[in-house]
Design an enzyme around this catalytic site. Sequence first.
Site, PDB file in Angstrom:
ATOM      1  N   SER A 183       0.800  -1.221   0.000  1.00 39.79           N
ATOM      2  CA  SER A 183       0.000   0.000   0.000  1.00 39.79           C
ATOM      3  C   SER A 183       0.834   1.272   0.000  1.00 39.79           C
ATOM      4  O   SER A 183       0.391   2.289  -0.509  1.00 39.79           O
ATOM      5  CB  SER A 183      -0.953  -0.009   1.197  1.00 39.79           C
ATOM      6  OG  SER A 183      -0.254  -0.238   2.396  1.00 39.79           O
ATOM      7  N   HIS A 211      -5.278  -3.058  -2.891  1.00 41.52           N
ATOM      8  CA  HIS A 211      -4.901  -2.112  -3.947  1.00 41.52           C
ATOM      9  C   HIS A 211      -4.830  -2.766  -5.323  1.00 41.52           C
ATOM     10  O   HIS A 211      -4.396  -2.136  -6.282  1.00 41.52           O
ATOM     11  CB  HIS A 211      -3.564  -1.445  -3.600  1.00 41.52           C
ATOM     12  CG  HIS A 211      -3.644  -0.675  -2.322  1.00 41.52           C
ATOM     13  ND1 HIS A 211      -4.107   0.620  -2.265  1.00 41.52           N
ATOM     14  CD2 HIS A 211      -3.382  -1.044  -1.041  1.00 41.52           C
ATOM     15  CE1 HIS A 211      -4.105   1.024  -1.010  1.00 41.52           C
ATOM     16  NE2 HIS A 211      -3.674   0.032  -0.250  1.00 41.52           N
ATOM     17  N   LYS A 242     -11.726   0.903  -1.800  1.00 43.46           N
ATOM     18  CA  LYS A 242     -10.723   1.608  -2.606  1.00 43.46           C
ATOM     19  C   LYS A 242     -11.208   1.713  -4.054  1.00 43.46           C
ATOM     20  O   LYS A 242     -12.072   2.519  -4.324  1.00 43.46           O
ATOM     21  CB  LYS A 242      -9.373   0.935  -2.406  1.00 43.46           C
ATOM     22  CG  LYS A 242      -8.900   1.291  -1.000  1.00 43.46           C
ATOM     23  CD  LYS A 242      -7.730   0.585  -0.446  1.00 43.46           C
ATOM     24  CE  LYS A 242      -7.498   1.129   0.973  1.00 43.46           C
ATOM     25  NZ  LYS A 242      -6.666   0.285   1.788  1.00 43.46           N
TER      26      LYS A 242
HETATM   27  C1  LIG Z   1      -6.913  -0.055   3.200  1.00 43.07           C
HETATM   28  C2  LIG Z   1      -6.335  -1.377   3.453  1.00 43.07           C
HETATM   29  C3  LIG Z   1      -6.997  -2.296   4.267  1.00 43.07           C
HETATM   30  C4  LIG Z   1      -8.219  -1.951   5.061  1.00 43.07           C
HETATM   31  O1  LIG Z   1      -9.365  -1.900   4.280  1.00 43.07           O
HETATM   32  P1  LIG Z   1     -10.607  -1.062   4.804  1.00 43.07           P
HETATM   33  O2  LIG Z   1     -11.746  -1.550   3.994  1.00 43.07           O
HETATM   34  O3  LIG Z   1     -10.273   0.368   4.578  1.00 43.07           O
HETATM   35  O4  LIG Z   1     -10.760  -1.381   6.266  1.00 43.07           O
HETATM   36  C5  LIG Z   1      -6.458  -3.552   4.382  1.00 43.07           C
HETATM   37  N1  LIG Z   1      -5.318  -3.884   3.761  1.00 43.07           N
HETATM   38  C6  LIG Z   1      -4.659  -3.024   2.987  1.00 43.07           C
HETATM   39  C7  LIG Z   1      -3.401  -3.468   2.298  1.00 43.07           C
HETATM   40  C8  LIG Z   1      -5.130  -1.739   2.815  1.00 43.07           C
HETATM   41  O5  LIG Z   1      -4.450  -0.872   2.067  1.00 43.07           O
END
Ligand SMILES: *Cc1c(COP(=O)(O)O)cnc(C)c1O
Length: 392
Positions: A183, A211, A242
């Site tokens: 990330s 991602h 996302k």
């Molecule tokens: C954003 C993210 C999460 C968490 O997801 P949410 O739906 O925002 O709780 C988990 N793992 C990674 C790698 C992330 O970037």
Amino acid sequence: MTASLEAAARDALARLEWAGRRRQLTPTAPRDDRWLSRGGRVLVDFSSNDYLGLARDPALREAARAALDRYGAGAGASRLITGDHPLYGELERELAGLKGTGSAVVFGSGYLANIGIIGTLVDRHDLVLADKLNHACLADGAALSGARVLRYPHGDPDAVEARLARYRHRYRHCLLVTDGIFSMDGDRAPLAELAELARHYDAWLMTDDAHGLGVVGDGAGSTAAAGLDPGDVPLQMGTLSKAAGSYGGYLCASATVTEWVRNRARSFIYTTGLPPATVAASHAAIQRVRSDPALRTRPLALAQRLASALDRPPPESPILPLVFGDEAQALAAQQALAEEGLLIQAIRPPTVPKGSARLRITVRAPHTEADIDHLADTLGQALPASQPAEAP
Ligand SMILES: *Cc1c(COP(=O)(O)O)cnc(C)c1O
């Protein structure tokens, strides 16, 4: 008012302040899919994870509105009680279809998914091998599970093999877990090598593809991008928050495994179902990802344009880090870019390792070619004299 509580809070905040680690919320309102307004300024959004601009997409909003009118604002209970409204089944079928797995199970968020899945699969008899740069919620899920956790150097299959050879036989099961796309660095995990090792040592390979969904591997994520079959990565979790522009988390796996998770994951069982409108929006988003190749290839194509303008190697995702190391420099660069109408948030420890403070650029489908060129020019001119360093 409890005096000792107030004093403890003041103390903790003072220590954070002293370490330069105190965080502040900054109210930020989306204007449209490109612009955010913050502090009286309107800035191009190069920081959110809304890679496809779907959060404000008319089709998603319409789907959410229709679900809101039909089913109401909240789910009313956990999914195992009365909160399993019909939209969940549609979304889970769509996700399993996109990923090519037998089944999918949707959680309240990606964070909730990770803290529930890992504790379902492993306990104190088992071993978890985790990349050092994995997302915090994977670390939290592993810690909660009670399993023995060994972290390995970032993206290093040889280090994984060394640990498997040395420790695997001492444990009942072994979970090998990695971000599909990291990330804060934007690079991809060496999934082909990890899948091979997992097969050889009977480890369960799990990816966090927060991602990857919607932006790599024809939208199916990092497993497809690595040229692997869904069976090579039997546990693919991710988020709907996302590229899908909505909210929620999921695990794509076989029907037996998702059934296990539905029965055991505490963060699935003991929490209320997602609002119907949110599930409807996610469903519309996954349908869109599956049907719109031009949309899902655009972030990576634009990231390529940016990387080449900056003389950097071709990116593996729409995330481009500019690592400064020094936190003050990263913050000064964020400020300088804001003066030019660009919102790129500085990311500091503990979100990234000490000494690797950075600007994290996310390139998104709504950006225009002109936005990318303006960013490249600005980075060339407006940044402080210090050159961004290589990621450690
Ligand atoms: C954003 C993210 C999460 C968490 O997801 P949410 O739906 O925002 O709780 C988990 N793992 C990674 C790698 C992330 O970037």
